[in-house]
Design a protein around this motif. Structure first.
Motif, PDB file in Angstrom:
ATOM      1  N   ASP A  26      59.124  -1.661  -2.879  1.00 26.37           N
ATOM      2  CA  ASP A  26      60.048  -0.542  -3.075  1.00 26.37           C
ATOM      3  C   ASP A  26      60.024   0.319  -1.822  1.00 26.37           C
ATOM      4  OD1 ASP A  26      60.812  -1.217  -5.663  1.00 26.37           O
ATOM      5  OD2 ASP A  26      59.128  -0.149  -6.555  1.00 26.37           O
ATOM      6  N   ILE A  27      61.206   0.606  -1.282  1.00 30.74           N
ATOM      7  CA  ILE A  27      61.308   1.410  -0.071  1.00 30.74           C
ATOM      8  C   ILE A  27      62.316   2.529  -0.299  1.00 30.74           C
ATOM      9  CG2 ILE A  27      60.746  -0.560   1.427  1.00 30.74           C
ATOM     10  CD1 ILE A  27      63.769  -0.659   2.162  1.00 30.74           C
ATOM     11  N   PRO A  28      62.218   3.628   0.440  1.00 28.59           N
ATOM     12  CA  PRO A  28      63.261   4.656   0.320  1.00 28.59           C
ATOM     13  C   PRO A  28      64.629   4.062   0.623  1.00 28.59           C
ATOM     14  CG  PRO A  28      61.387   5.484   1.571  1.00 28.59           C
ATOM     15  CD  PRO A  28      61.158   4.004   1.395  1.00 28.59           C
ATOM     16  N   MET A  29      65.630   4.504  -0.108  1.00 30.62           N
ATOM     17  CA  MET A  29      66.980   4.004   0.120  1.00 30.62           C
ATOM     18  C   MET A  29      67.384   4.231   1.576  1.00 30.62           C
ATOM     19  SD  MET A  29      69.711   2.525  -0.982  1.00 30.62           S
ATOM     20  CE  MET A  29      69.287   2.449  -2.735  1.00 30.62           C
ATOM     21  N   PRO A  30      67.800   3.178   2.292  1.00 31.78           N
ATOM     22  CA  PRO A  30      68.233   3.368   3.682  1.00 31.78           C
ATOM     23  C   PRO A  30      69.371   4.383   3.772  1.00 31.78           C
ATOM     24  CG  PRO A  30      67.999   1.037   3.165  1.00 31.78           C
ATOM     25  CD  PRO A  30      67.878   1.769   1.866  1.00 31.78           C
ATOM     26  N   HIS A  31      69.355   5.132   4.845  1.00 23.27           N
ATOM     27  CA  HIS A  31      70.414   6.123   5.091  1.00 23.27           C
ATOM     28  C   HIS A  31      71.209   5.683   6.308  1.00 23.27           C
ATOM     29  CE1 HIS A  31      72.435  10.005   5.082  1.00 23.27           C
ATOM     30  NE2 HIS A  31      72.257  10.043   6.384  1.00 23.27           N
ATOM     31  N   PRO A  32      72.513   5.501   6.181  1.00 20.16           N
ATOM     32  CA  PRO A  32      73.293   5.022   7.335  1.00 20.16           C
ATOM     33  C   PRO A  32      73.376   6.079   8.432  1.00 20.16           C
ATOM     34  CG  PRO A  32      74.760   5.577   5.511  1.00 20.16           C
ATOM     35  CD  PRO A  32      73.362   5.694   4.985  1.00 20.16           C
ATOM     36  N   ALA A  33      72.978   5.709   9.622  1.00 20.61           N
ATOM     37  CA  ALA A  33      73.096   6.578  10.797  1.00 20.61           C
ATOM     38  C   ALA A  33      74.550   6.615  11.253  1.00 20.61           C
ATOM     39  CB  ALA A  33      72.200   6.055  11.911  1.00 20.61           C
ATOM     40  N   PRO A  34      74.888   7.481  12.191  1.00 18.08           N
ATOM     41  CA  PRO A  34      76.259   7.480  12.717  1.00 18.08           C
ATOM     42  C   PRO A  34      76.679   6.079  13.167  1.00 18.08           C
ATOM     43  CG  PRO A  34      75.112   9.414  13.494  1.00 18.08           C
ATOM     44  CD  PRO A  34      74.083   8.578  12.780  1.00 18.08           C
ATOM     45  N   GLY A  35      77.860   5.673  12.748  1.00 18.24           N
ATOM     46  CA  GLY A  35      78.366   4.346  13.102  1.00 18.24           C
ATOM     47  C   GLY A  35      77.892   3.235  12.196  1.00 18.24           C
ATOM     48  N   GLU A  36      77.055   3.559  11.204  1.00 18.79           N
ATOM     49  CA  GLU A  36      76.529   2.532  10.304  1.00 18.79           C
ATOM     50  C   GLU A  36      77.173   2.606   8.923  1.00 18.79           C
ATOM     51  OE1 GLU A  36      72.024   1.625  11.902  1.00 18.79           O
ATOM     52  OE2 GLU A  36      72.266   2.984  10.183  1.00 18.79           O
ATOM     53  N   VAL A  37      77.013   1.514   8.190  1.00 15.68           N
ATOM     54  CA  VAL A  37      77.507   1.376   6.821  1.00 15.68           C
ATOM     55  C   VAL A  37      76.330   0.989   5.937  1.00 15.68           C
ATOM     56  CG1 VAL A  37      78.948  -0.051   5.318  1.00 15.68           C
ATOM     57  CG2 VAL A  37      79.845   0.714   7.516  1.00 15.68           C
TER      58      VAL A  37
END
Length: 312
Positions: A26-37
């Motif tokens: 289990d990992i923290p939900m990824p957060h999209p950086a600028p330019g990411e989806v």
């Protein structure tokens, strides 16, 4: 869209080793950086190169940083956008790749430039296993640029990459010698290739199948085939390998891999060929994410015809 969970699940390993170092975390939900989806992953292919990274065999070229994630191929649904992303919206179905070893997970943040819209005709398992195999096959064929009527030998011709190479060569009008086990002879014949079984008499088998000589050799398996191609007198600039980098440097052969075909244009071309039925991406097996060790156990037998896919 419904609110995202606070955590994702992802394949991890903390040290180099066999399949038993893999686990699901289990990992923290990824957060999209600028330019990411942010993509909710529906399918993610596995590849032999990931095995070599996990064991440390590619440490000098592609070192792991622990704890390491895994996986590049993916297909899924857009569920979040980073700043500046304008070409996708939540709910879009996409396919593409991550270079952060992160696709073997329920969610992955991926640069928008590494994604395309999934053609409706592609199933999730096919879309999720397209990138590495299809773009590597494209790069391998383009590296040696076979012309209509030329004879091309292909090692591991019925594998995930090889089966696509064979079909691309067929579209070019090449004469194909497909090196594989006899169990794959029917598939090779049905796809326009002359089957040649590997073994001690391979050189003789190739010579018998192509008495006029072999123009091009595409190696998808290992160094013995580069050496064989050189011994058969094939010019180095008509020999391509995706794996035998040391021999490629020694003999001056081509060594283009998926990185050469890693762009939207190539990915779109290959997705369109698959969606239009001009090439077939075979899915040999699909495993749940928590059976990742079993998936690699099958892959590492090196006799699978087609792709193996994780389905989160």
């Amino acid at each position: 869209m419904p609110a995202l969970p606070t955590h994702a699940r992802a394949v991890r390993f903390d040290r180099y080793g066999d399949r038993d170092v893999l686990y699901l975390a289990d990992i923290p939900m990824p957060h999209p950086a600028p330019g990411e989806v942010l993509v909710e992953v529906r399918a993610a292919g596995i590849n032999p190169g990931e095995t070599r990274i996990r064991t440390g065999a590619l440490h000098d070229r592609f070192p792991a940083t622990f704890p390491s994630g895994q996986g590049s191929d993916l297909a899924g649904v857009v569920v979040g956008l980073g700043d500046g992303v304008t070409d996708f919206s939540p709910g879009d179905e996409v396919l593409g790749y991550s270079w952060q070893r992160s696709s073997h997970a329920t969610h992955a943040a991926v640069p928008a430039a590494q994604l395309i819209r999934k053609p409706e005709a592609l199933s999730w398992p096919v879309a999720g296993s397209l990138y590495v195999a299809a773009c590597t096959a494209w790069a391998a064929v383009h590296a040696v640029d076979p012309r209509p009527g030329e004879t091309v030998a292909v090692s591991a011709a019925a594998g995930g990459v090889g089966s696509i190479v064979v079909q691309l060569l067929g579209l070019r009008g090449a004469r194909i010698l497909g090196i594989a086990s006899s169990a794959n002879s029917a598939w090779l014949t049905a796809n326009g290739a002359v089957p040649v079984s590997y073994g001690e008499d391979l050189a003789a088998g190739l010579t018998a199948a192509a008495p006029g000589g072999i123009d091009v050799f595409i190696d998808l398996f290992g160094p013995q085939y580069v050496q064989l191609a050189v011994d058969l007198g094939i010019p180095p600039d008509r020999i391509e390998t995706i794996i035998s980098f040391e021999l490629a440097a020694r003999y001056g052969t081509k060594h283009d891999g998926s990185a050469v075909g890693s762009n939207r244009e190539v990915l779109t071309e290959m997705a369109d060929l698959a969606a239009g039925g001009r090439i077939e991406i075979t899915v040999a097996a699909a495993y749940p994410l928590d059976h990742v060790r079993d998936a690699y156990a099958e892959l590492e037998q090196r006799h699978t015809h087609g792709k193996i896919v994780l389905v989160p």
